[in-house]
Design an enzyme around this catalytic site. Structure first.
Site, PDB file in Angstrom:
ATOM      1  CG  ASP A 658      -1.847  -1.164   1.285  1.00  0.00           C
ATOM      2  OD1 ASP A 658      -1.976  -1.844   0.258  1.00  0.00           O
ATOM      3  OD2 ASP A 658      -2.431  -1.423   2.355  1.00  0.00           O
ATOM      4  CE  LYS A 733      -5.064   5.284   8.722  1.00  0.00           C
ATOM      5  NZ  LYS A 733      -4.923   3.856   9.039  1.00  0.00           N
ATOM      6  CG  ASP A 890      -3.799   4.008  -2.204  1.00  0.00           C
ATOM      7  OD1 ASP A 890      -4.655   3.125  -2.012  1.00  0.00           O
ATOM      8  OD2 ASP A 890      -3.586   4.925  -1.379  1.00  0.00           O
TER       9      ASP A 890
END
Length: 957
Positions: A658, A733, A890
């Protein structure tokens, strides 16, 4: 072992050459035991150079003697083979060469047999796939007819699941109502607008579509209320009927059936009229018009939203009049049965939800007896676009590729004409990489991980509630207070409302899990299946199946694995351990590779227990952030370490790599920003950077300083004191992750509010709102200070987009892989249409551009087009290297043994991507399209060398 050197007939003597080196056939008698065996020549070709033997005597010769002789064990006639003269080197080499040729021929024959078997298997699977795409509704209708016949024959209802019994009860009256309406419309001279569409399919098939689609919509409503907007339901049902008609038409056309309309006089009449018009145009030499008419007939033009909604509304009206439910038989014999409608047409009053006012609107609401059966409905509801049993068709155009017969489009345009036109107007050569990448993603073969699926089913059957599975039980509702105190009553009403809302959400989650598991059950016994992919308008690739795919939740990813396995190898075993640590999470994923390997070594006993006793053991895996993916890794690692040769253990598990906050990685590369590159692992380092922890530390410092101020002079001090003990990595986050994609202040506030609610330390809603606003401001300020270069590029994007949108033009650009991208944001016009059920408000794409949306959406959309380009370039390079590749934006997946090679490839492709002058090309494209506009120059760039990515261990990890 019996030896037959040549297949022969009992009537025709074998070729003479076969008898060389063989003595005349002996009498049929026992022979003495021979000395040690000698080499038997393998074929006729090796005998041609030997001297001929004398012909056998004809007096007592018989073909049966020869047959017995040729098929007797080699050692029984060994003593009769004359001694061979010593062969020279040339003869030995010739024999060796011939034996090698024979061995190669045998090997080639084995491969040919395998290929024939593969082709036969592919034909069988393709036939099943064609049936799945073209006969799903017909099979369901036939099933209901068969149940009806059984009920009539036996004169009693068969034992059926609850929801299926509802379907069976509704099928006959709904089918008959549709058939009556079709008859009425056929006889009418002036038909309703929906009539020509209603007549295209048989009544029983339309009835099945309506029932299953309505139940599917009600079941998948996110609020769990068991209701769906009328306009949404009507559009979905009309679209499903159109899709089924197109599938059947295309299927029949591909099979060259001439009798496709013989059972439908109305359609036959329409097509006869069309043919007459074509002939008339041809006679009048209007060839272009005739050709256009024929082309439209062949391509089956889209019906349009208005026609779909009108047809769907009429079918919903028939369903409301035909579907009923009856409570269990607990009434007295004298009382009349309580039969009531299964669905109601209800007006919903305005409500405020998530801070937004929802206007009053009409919905279709199901009876609570139907609602209570939703959680067991999934396995009985037809799910379209299931994974394919054969590889998808290769993409060759906008609507050419994907499924064999189901309508498939390369881009999800949602009706936006500009996007469809952009795809169709560019040369096919320009889209070569896009087509190739989608074909590669679609050709990856998957299968159900049966061991993990068994664990999921066991936990679900026991009530769920662990490993991220929602609990099957609702939370208890608060009891009404005994006193009538207004404050207490108000609190009780709020808590009751909140509990009911939570239970509705739990219900929706349970329905979602049932849908996922129903697909897993259907695909479990398959050797493998495939996910055809298509794109959103930015170029990001998505599987076309909506429920169980690797794009989904931890449950989906844990239940899926590659169908083809590969030996781990030494590096693969290490990557399997690192993958397990990443999936366990809890901060472990931010350790260095050495730290992750040490973590796994220290947890081996728990890992072995998790693999051997996942449900009744210590259940260490349930504490992971991605529990089912962690369990799959535990099982694979346990198999490897317990085998005599761990490196040779075959693994089917996809290993993920990732990007480290991938959006900011792209911004750092665009601006050559060294500080930003260090923060997101573009620069080599001994351990992975943690941008979320760094932002959290900055936020905490500001909050601590504010908490020490005087609340009388500084209003934020009291908020800071509430917040100071709750600032951590998890709080910021999501906001950091989405900031690069243009998250607004309101969106960021909602994210932080949700995190604070999860902590449960702030009970007062007003205080929670104020603290969330304060935390959001501090977090966004910290982000702006840390990524100034990214902010500058985002501002430049916004300025360019505003200039283009001010000319009433959408922002357009071409991605690095050649995909034309058009932002779809326009102002929509509402208009009313009258249907048989009610007047409905529809939205139509207008001509005016939504300037603010074009500006706000351009930065994240452009970055999405870059990360999709990187994924496509990596997919193509991995395919060329012989790797099995899967990608989720991604996150790139391959077998464990191939991770090192993929890591090298994806870094090379990233460097290749940013070796292009991306911002300069974009500016040039804008200037070419709008020569009268004075665009600002590209933002200044820093001194970061993108080639440092090649040696950055934690760029993707």
């Amino acid at each position: 072992m019996p030896l037959l050197l040549y297949p022969f007939s009992a009537c025709v003597p074998p070729p003479r050459a076969l008898l060389r080196r063989l003595s005349p056939p002996p009498p049929m008698a026992a022979v003495a035991p021979p000395p040690p065996a000698v080499r038997i020549l393998p074929s006729v070709g090796t005998l041609t150079d030997l001297p001929a033997l004398p012909p056998p005597p004809t007096d007592d010769f018989h073909w049966l003697d020869l047959f017995a002789f040729l098929n007797s064990p080699a050692d029984t006639y060994h003593h009769q083979i004359p001694p061979q003269p010593p062969q020279d080197d040339e003869e030995e080499e010739r024999d060796a060469g011939l034996e090698l040729e024979l061995e190669l021929e045998r090997h080639a024959e084995v491969e040919r047999q395998r290929e024939r078997a593969r082709r036969a298997q592919h034909r069988r699977l393709r036939q099943r796939q064609v049936k799945a795409e073209t006969e799903a509704w017909a099979r369901a209708a036939e099933e209901y007819r068969e149940i009806e016949r059984e009920m009539l024959d036996r004169r009693l209802a068969p034992a059926l699941p609850y929801v299926k019994s509802l379907f069976v009860g509704w099928f006959e009256p709904l089918r008959d109502a549709i058939a009556r309406d079709q008859d009425v419309q056929r006889r009418k001279r002036v038909k309703h607008v929906y009539a020509k569409y209603l007549l295209l399919l048989p009544a029983d098939k339309v009835a099945v579509i309506v029932m299953h689609k309505m139940m599917g919509l009600l079941m998948s409503s996110k609020d769990g209320t068991g209701s769906v907007r009328v306009v949404q339901a009507a559009h979905c049902i009309g679209e499903a009927v159109e899709r089924e008609f197109k599938v059947q038409s295309f299927f029949q056309k591909s099979r060259k059936k001439k009798d496709q309309c013989e059972n439908d006089p109305a359609l036959e009449k329409e097509q006869a009229k069309c043919r007459k018009r074509v002939k008339s145009l041809v006679k009048r030499r209007k060839m272009s018009e005739a050709q256009k008419l024929v082309q439209q007939e062949l391509e089956l033009e889209e019906w349009g939203t208005e026609a779909q909604v009108k047809l769907g509304s009429r079918l919903i009206e028939l369903l409301l009049d035909s579907a009923f439910v009856q409570p269990p038989a607990d009434q007295t014999p004298d009382s009349s049965p309580d039969i009531r409608p299964a669905f109601k047409h209800v007006l919903r009053q305005p409500i405020i939800e998530n801070g937004r006012l929802k206007k009053k609107h009409w919905v279709i609401e199901c009876d609570h007896l139907v609602h209570q059966g939703f959680e067991s409905t999934a396995r009985h509801v037809d799910i379209p676009y299931l994974p394919m049993l054969v590889p998808p068709k290769k993409w060759k155009g906008y609507d050419k590729g994907g499924h064999l017969f189901l309508p498939s489009y390369i881009m999800r345009t949602h009706g936006v004409k500009d996007q469809k036109y952009a795809i169709n107007s560019v040369p096919r050569k320009q889209l070569r990489k896009v087509f190739e990448a989608l074909d590669i993603l679609g050709s990856t073969k998957w299968r159900v991980n049966r061991r993990v699926h068994d664990v999921v089913e066991t936990i679900w059957s026991r009530g769920g509630g662990i490993a991220g599975l929602v609990d099957k039980a609702n939370i208890p509702l608060p009891e009404r207070p005994e006193s009538e105190d207004p404050d207490e009553m108000q609190k009780w009403k709020w808590s009751l409302k909140k509990a009911k809302k939570t239970n509705r959400e739990l219900h929706a989650e349970r329905c979602d899990i049932e849908l996922k598991l129903s697909v897993a059950r259907k695909m479990r016994e398959e050797d493998g299946f495939y996910y055809p992919h298509n794109l959103d308008f930015r170029g990001r690739a998505y599987p076309m199946h909506p429920h169980l795919s690797h794009l989904g939740s931890d449950l989906c990813r844990g239940v899926l694995e590659f169908a083809e396995g590969r030996p781990l190898g030494k590096s693969g075993l290490c990557w399997l351990k690192i993958h397990l640590a990443n999936k366990y999470g809890g901060g472990v994923e931010k350790l260095s590779h050495e730290g992750k390997l040490a973590f796994v070594e220290n947890q081996l006993l728990d890992i072995f227990d998790s693999a051997a006793n996942p449900v009744d053991g210590n259940c260490w895996w349930t504490n992971a952030e991605d529990p089912f993916q962690c369990l799959a890794a535990c099982m694979d690692l346990s198999d490897a370490l317990k085998s005599p040769s761990p490196y040779r253990t075959v693994s089917h598990l996809p290993i993920h790599q990732d990007g480290s906050c991938n959006g900011l990685q792209h911004y750092a590369a665009l601006g050559r920003d060294y500080m930003g590159a260090v923060a997101v692992d573009l620069v080599p380092a001994k351990k992975p950077a943690d941008i979320y922890s760094e932002i959290a530390a900055r936020v905490l410092n500001v909050v601590r300083e504010d908490s020490m101020k005087d609340p009388d002079t500084n209003p934020t001090a009291s908020l800071a004191r509430v917040l100071v003990d709750q600032v951590d990595r998890k709080l910021v986050k999501q906001t950091v992750m989405t900031s690069v994609y243009g998250v607004t202040y309101i969106g960021a506030r909602q994210q932080i509010t949700k995190r604070l609610q999860e902590k449960g330390l702030i009970a007062d809603d007003k205080l929670l709102y104020d603290v969330s606003c304060y935390a959001t401001r501090v977090t966004l300020d910290a982000l702006g200070q840390m990524f100034q270069s990214a902010r500058g590029i985002m501002a430049w994007f916004g300025d360019c987009a505003k200039m283009i949108a001010s000319k009433n033009q959408p922002v357009k650009w071409t991605s690095p892989v050649g995909l034309p991208v058009v932002q779809p944001y326009k102002k929509y016009k509402n208009y009313m249409i009258r249907t048989s059920l009610q007047c409905l408000a529809l939205r139509r794409e207008g001509d005016a551009i939504a300037i603010q949306r074009q500006k706000a959406a351009f930065p994240p959309n452009f970055v999405h087009s870059l990360d999709s380009s990187h994924m496509m370039m990596t997919a193509i390079a991995c395919k060329e290297a012989g790797l099995h590749f899967a990608g989720v934006h991604d996150s790139f997946w391959v077998h464990a043994c191939d991770v090192d090679q993929m890591n090298q490839i994806l870094r090379q492709q990233f460097v290749e991507l940013y070796s292009m002058p991306i911002l300069e090309n974009l500016l040039e494209e804008f200037q070419t399209a709008f020569p009268t506009l004075d665009f600002p120059p590209c933002p200044p760039q820093g001194n970061f060398d993108v080639r440092e990515v090649l040696t950055s261990t934690y760029f993707f990890n």
